[in-house]
Enzyme design. Structure first.
Site, PDB file in Angstrom:
ATOM      1  N   ASP A   1     135.975  16.497  53.326  1.00 17.02           N
ATOM      2  CA  ASP A   1     134.621  16.075  52.974  1.00 17.02           C
ATOM      3  C   ASP A   1     134.690  14.728  52.239  1.00 17.02           C
ATOM      4  OD1 ASP A   1     131.731  17.825  52.561  1.00 17.02           O
ATOM      5  OD2 ASP A   1     131.983  15.971  51.420  1.00 17.02           O
TER       6      ASP A   1
ATOM      7  N   VAL B   1     123.425  17.865  57.002  1.00 17.03           N
ATOM      8  CA  VAL B   1     123.837  17.381  58.326  1.00 17.03           C
ATOM      9  C   VAL B   1     123.514  18.481  59.344  1.00 17.03           C
ATOM     10  CG1 VAL B   1     125.750  16.587  59.762  1.00 17.03           C
ATOM     11  CG2 VAL B   1     125.680  15.956  57.341  1.00 17.03           C
TER      12      VAL B   1
ATOM     13  N   HIS C   1     128.591  23.574  60.275  1.00 24.01           N
ATOM     14  CA  HIS C   1     129.902  23.321  59.685  1.00 24.01           C
ATOM     15  C   HIS C   1     130.183  24.352  58.611  1.00 24.01           C
ATOM     16  CE1 HIS C   1     126.778  20.892  57.773  1.00 24.01           C
ATOM     17  NE2 HIS C   1     127.406  21.075  56.617  1.00 24.01           N
TER      18      HIS C   1
ATOM     19  N   HIS D   1     132.124  24.898  55.164  1.00 18.93           N
ATOM     20  CA  HIS D   1     132.816  24.257  54.049  1.00 18.93           C
ATOM     21  C   HIS D   1     133.951  25.174  53.606  1.00 18.93           C
ATOM     22  CE1 HIS D   1     129.591  21.282  52.798  1.00 18.93           C
ATOM     23  NE2 HIS D   1     128.852  22.119  53.481  1.00 18.93           N
TER      24      HIS D   1
HETATM   25  P1  5GP Z   1     125.792  20.146  54.154  1.00 17.69           P
HETATM   26  O1  5GP Z   1     125.110  19.626  52.932  1.00 17.69           O
HETATM   27  O2  5GP Z   1     125.012  19.811  55.415  1.00 17.69           O
HETATM   28  O3  5GP Z   1     126.161  21.613  54.084  1.00 17.69           O
HETATM   29  O4  5GP Z   1     127.196  19.427  54.226  1.00 17.69           O
HETATM   30  C1  5GP Z   1     127.360  18.146  54.728  1.00 17.69           C
HETATM   31  C2  5GP Z   1     128.635  17.620  54.122  1.00 17.69           C
HETATM   32  O5  5GP Z   1     129.030  16.493  54.864  1.00 17.69           O
HETATM   33  C3  5GP Z   1     128.494  17.182  52.663  1.00 17.69           C
HETATM   34  O6  5GP Z   1     129.372  17.933  51.848  1.00 17.69           O
HETATM   35  C4  5GP Z   1     128.845  15.698  52.703  1.00 17.69           C
HETATM   36  O7  5GP Z   1     129.584  15.266  51.578  1.00 17.69           O
HETATM   37  C5  5GP Z   1     129.645  15.592  53.986  1.00 17.69           C
HETATM   38  N1  5GP Z   1     129.570  14.283  54.608  1.00 17.69           N
HETATM   39  C6  5GP Z   1     128.449  13.522  54.776  1.00 17.69           C
HETATM   40  N2  5GP Z   1     128.751  12.383  55.417  1.00 17.69           N
HETATM   41  C7  5GP Z   1     130.097  12.428  55.656  1.00 17.69           C
HETATM   42  C8  5GP Z   1     130.996  11.510  56.302  1.00 17.69           C
HETATM   43  O8  5GP Z   1     130.632  10.440  56.794  1.00 17.69           O
HETATM   44  N3  5GP Z   1     132.307  11.880  56.355  1.00 17.69           N
HETATM   45  C9  5GP Z   1     132.751  13.070  55.824  1.00 17.69           C
HETATM   46  N4  5GP Z   1     134.062  13.322  55.917  1.00 17.69           N
HETATM   47  N5  5GP Z   1     131.920  13.944  55.223  1.00 17.69           N
HETATM   48  C10 5GP Z   1     130.605  13.631  55.148  1.00 17.69           C
END
Ligand code: 5GP
Length: 112
Positions: free
Chosen positions: A28, A94, A98, A100
């Site tokens: 992440d 996003v 996914h 985590h």
């Molecule tokens: P969500 O909030 O949708 O569960 O998790 C999305 C995750 O994607 C977040 O923890 C965020 O830090 C990670 N993330 C967002 N943009 C990028 C990126 O460009 N590269 C990587 N490696 N992680 C990302």
């Protein structure tokens, strides 16, 4: 294309730790624990609520891969957390499913 599809296509760089036919796992960009890895299906299922019956083996695969990565990262014994955020109240940012994988420190419960 979603952000994660661009990472899968190598259009955006990421620190990849695992790849197979069904998924890609990478660190992440904003880690919330010493180990914070995202396990992402190559099929762009938006979120767990959008998964269909045919996705059942894929969803199981993501968890098995997360557990395998936890072993490789040395956090299987100390413990870890897997999280799937779904929708606005779930904290999803996003829209590409996914898992985590978080570990390397004690986790709190209940989550915020
Ligand atoms: P969500 O909030 O949708 O569960 O998790 C999305 C995750 O994607 C977040 O923890 C965020 O830090 C990670 N993330 C967002 N943009 C990028 C990126 O460009 N590269 C990587 N490696 N992680 C990302």
């Amino acid at each position: 294309m979603t952000l994660f599809e661009k990472i899968i296509a190598r259009e955006i760089p990421a620190q990849i730790v695992h790849e197979d036919g069904q998924c890609l796992a990478f660190r992440d960009i904003s880690p919330q624990a010493p180990v914070h890895i995202l396990v992402v299906p190559k099929k762009p299922v938006p979120r767990v609520a959008a998964a269909e019956g045919a996705d059942e083996p894929l969803l199981g695969h993501l968890l098995v891969v997360a557990a395998e990565i936890a072993k490789k990262e040395g956090i299987a014994e100390s413990g870890f957390r897997v999280v799937v955020n779904n929708g606005p109240h779930g904290g999803e940012t996003v829209p590409h499913l996914h898992v985590h994988l978080l570990g390397g420190r004690p986790m709190h419960w209940p989550p915020g």
